[in-house]
Design a protein around this motif. Structure first.
Motif, PDB file in Angstrom:
ATOM      1  N   ASP A   6       3.884  11.708   4.360  1.00 45.39           N
ATOM      2  CA  ASP A   6       2.859  12.516   5.016  1.00 45.39           C
ATOM      3  C   ASP A   6       2.017  11.652   5.958  1.00 45.39           C
ATOM      4  N   PRO A   7       2.455  11.510   7.203  1.00 45.86           N
ATOM      5  CA  PRO A   7       1.713  10.701   8.172  1.00 45.86           C
ATOM      6  C   PRO A   7       0.288  11.200   8.415  1.00 45.86           C
ATOM      7  N   ASP A   8       0.034  12.472   8.121  1.00 42.17           N
ATOM      8  CA  ASP A   8      -1.304  13.024   8.328  1.00 42.17           C
ATOM      9  C   ASP A   8      -2.341  12.456   7.365  1.00 42.17           C
ATOM     10  N   LEU A   9      -1.899  11.710   6.357  1.00 44.74           N
ATOM     11  CA  LEU A   9      -2.843  11.089   5.437  1.00 44.74           C
ATOM     12  C   LEU A   9      -3.498   9.838   6.032  1.00 44.74           C
ATOM     13  N   LEU A  10      -2.885   9.244   7.023  1.00 48.52           N
ATOM     14  CA  LEU A  10      -3.397   7.998   7.600  1.00 48.52           C
ATOM     15  C   LEU A  10      -4.861   8.083   8.017  1.00 48.52           C
ATOM     16  N   PRO A  11      -5.298   9.129   8.705  1.00 47.54           N
ATOM     17  CA  PRO A  11      -6.706   9.178   9.127  1.00 47.54           C
ATOM     18  C   PRO A  11      -7.711   9.211   7.968  1.00 47.54           C
ATOM     19  N   LEU A  12      -7.260   9.567   6.769  1.00 50.35           N
ATOM     20  CA  LEU A  12      -8.170   9.583   5.621  1.00 50.35           C
ATOM     21  C   LEU A  12      -8.569   8.179   5.188  1.00 50.35           C
ATOM     22  N   PHE A  13      -7.765   7.206   5.557  1.00 45.95           N
ATOM     23  CA  PHE A  13      -8.040   5.824   5.163  1.00 45.95           C
ATOM     24  C   PHE A  13      -8.753   5.110   6.292  1.00 45.95           C
ATOM     25  N   GLN A  14     -10.065   5.271   6.287  1.00 40.87           N
ATOM     26  CA  GLN A  14     -10.914   4.606   7.270  1.00 40.87           C
ATOM     27  C   GLN A  14     -11.873   3.711   6.502  1.00 40.87           C
ATOM     28  N   ASN A  16     -15.150   1.101   7.125  1.00 41.43           N
ATOM     29  CA  ASN A  16     -16.146   0.657   8.109  1.00 41.43           C
ATOM     30  C   ASN A  16     -15.942   1.354   9.445  1.00 41.43           C
ATOM     31  N   CYS A  17     -15.633   2.654   9.370  1.00 37.00           N
ATOM     32  CA  CYS A  17     -15.430   3.497  10.558  1.00 37.00           C
ATOM     33  C   CYS A  17     -14.254   3.048  11.420  1.00 37.00           C
ATOM     34  N   LYS A  18     -13.366   2.250  10.869  1.00 35.91           N
ATOM     35  CA  LYS A  18     -12.199   1.788  11.633  1.00 35.91           C
ATOM     36  C   LYS A  18     -11.018   2.716  11.383  1.00 35.91           C
ATOM     37  N   GLN A  19     -10.471   3.223  12.467  1.00 39.56           N
ATOM     38  CA  GLN A  19      -9.277   4.068  12.398  1.00 39.56           C
ATOM     39  C   GLN A  19      -8.057   3.169  12.615  1.00 39.56           C
ATOM     40  N   PHE A  20      -7.069   3.259  11.744  1.00 39.38           N
ATOM     41  CA  PHE A  20      -5.880   2.437  11.874  1.00 39.38           C
ATOM     42  C   PHE A  20      -4.929   3.034  12.907  1.00 39.38           C
ATOM     43  N   ALA A  21      -4.341   2.167  13.706  1.00 38.56           N
ATOM     44  CA  ALA A  21      -3.421   2.606  14.757  1.00 38.56           C
ATOM     45  C   ALA A  21      -2.042   2.941  14.208  1.00 38.56           C
ATOM     46  N   SER A  22      -1.699   2.367  13.064  1.00 34.34           N
ATOM     47  CA  SER A  22      -0.365   2.586  12.509  1.00 34.34           C
ATOM     48  C   SER A  22      -0.416   2.468  10.986  1.00 34.34           C
ATOM     49  N   PRO A  23       0.575   3.044  10.316  1.00 30.59           N
ATOM     50  CA  PRO A  23       0.647   2.876   8.863  1.00 30.59           C
ATOM     51  C   PRO A  23       0.731   1.402   8.461  1.00 30.59           C
ATOM     52  N   GLU A  25      -0.562  -1.194   9.925  1.00 28.56           N
ATOM     53  CA  GLU A  25      -1.885  -1.807  10.013  1.00 28.56           C
ATOM     54  C   GLU A  25      -2.720  -1.435   8.788  1.00 28.56           C
ATOM     55  N   CYS A  26      -2.657  -0.171   8.379  1.00 29.06           N
ATOM     56  CA  CYS A  26      -3.390   0.279   7.205  1.00 29.06           C
ATOM     57  C   CYS A  26      -2.873  -0.406   5.944  1.00 29.06           C
ATOM     58  N   SER A  28      -1.575  -3.168   5.454  1.00 30.19           N
ATOM     59  CA  SER A  28      -1.877  -4.602   5.330  1.00 30.19           C
ATOM     60  C   SER A  28      -3.383  -4.887   5.286  1.00 30.19           C
ATOM     61  N   ALA A  29      -4.204  -3.860   5.420  1.00 33.96           N
ATOM     62  CA  ALA A  29      -5.654  -4.056   5.414  1.00 33.96           C
ATOM     63  C   ALA A  29      -6.150  -4.367   4.003  1.00 33.96           C
ATOM     64  N   PRO A  30      -7.003  -5.367   3.861  1.00 32.25           N
ATOM     65  CA  PRO A  30      -7.538  -5.701   2.532  1.00 32.25           C
ATOM     66  C   PRO A  30      -8.235  -4.516   1.859  1.00 32.25           C
ATOM     67  N   GLU A  31      -8.885  -3.676   2.639  1.00 34.21           N
ATOM     68  CA  GLU A  31      -9.580  -2.520   2.068  1.00 34.21           C
ATOM     69  C   GLU A  31      -8.596  -1.515   1.477  1.00 34.21           C
ATOM     70  N   PHE A  32      -7.462  -1.336   2.140  1.00 33.27           N
ATOM     71  CA  PHE A  32      -6.450  -0.423   1.626  1.00 33.27           C
ATOM     72  C   PHE A  32      -5.838  -0.991   0.349  1.00 33.27           C
ATOM     73  N   LEU A  33      -5.564  -2.274   0.351  1.00 32.20           N
ATOM     74  CA  LEU A  33      -5.011  -2.913  -0.843  1.00 32.20           C
ATOM     75  C   LEU A  33      -5.982  -2.807  -2.015  1.00 32.20           C
ATOM     76  N   ASP A  34      -7.280  -2.910  -1.722  1.00 34.02           N
ATOM     77  CA  ASP A  34      -8.289  -2.743  -2.760  1.00 34.02           C
ATOM     78  C   ASP A  34      -8.270  -1.305  -3.284  1.00 34.02           C
ATOM     79  N   HIS A  35      -8.083  -0.348  -2.382  1.00 35.58           N
ATOM     80  CA  HIS A  35      -8.000   1.059  -2.784  1.00 35.58           C
ATOM     81  C   HIS A  35      -6.800   1.268  -3.716  1.00 35.58           C
ATOM     82  N   ILE A  36      -5.689   0.668  -3.378  1.00 34.18           N
ATOM     83  CA  ILE A  36      -4.489   0.785  -4.225  1.00 34.18           C
ATOM     84  C   ILE A  36      -4.756   0.188  -5.605  1.00 34.18           C
TER      85      ILE A  36
END
Length: 126
Positions: A6-14, A16-23, A25-26, A28-36
């Motif tokens: 579901d590519p539409d989930l990408l915008p939910l993972f922001q 510090n107001c940063k929108q990821f350009a690609s899955p 990029e998201c 590999s982001a430390p914040e996403f890894l912390d969420h996981i």
């Protein structure tokens, strides 16, 4: 696998107001890894309280409310669950037998149902 399903989930993972350009990029982001890690802590708590899941009810309901507040739809948890099962199957291989799949599915569904009750709850004072 989450964003493949579901590519539409990408915008939910922001973060510090940063929108990821690609899955990528998201992912590999430390914040996403912390969420996981946090997601896995919830799963770990459910496994450790398997005989007494109701003790997690308030926490999971509040977690559901928090996800609702940031725009997550309940239906998205099906995609997350599918991704979790995919990961387990790939990590466990042959040990991820039909009985194991069924047990993990039931556990995940119980967690999601408790979170969903957070969606369904009326705000206090209403």
């Amino acid at each position: 696998r989450l964003f493949d399903l579901d590519p539409d989930l990408l915008p939910l993972f922001q973060y510090n107001c940063k929108q990821f350009a690609s899955p990528e990029e998201c992912l590999s982001a430390p914040e996403f890894l912390d969420h996981i890690r946090k997601v896995m802590l919830v799963i770990d708590a459910a496994v450790n309280h398997l005989e007494d899941l109701p003790c997690l009810e308030e926490y999971l309901r509040n977690l559901g409310k928090k996800h609702q507040a940031v725009g997550v739809k309940v239906e998205s948890f099906s995609t997350v669950g599918e991704s979790l099962l995919y990961m387990l199957e790939n990590c466990l291989g042959a040990a991820f037998c039909p009985d194991a799949r069924e047990a993990w599915t039931k556990l995940y569904e119980a967690v999601v149902q408790a979170m969903r009750r957070g969606w369904d709850a009326l705000p206090e004072g209403v």
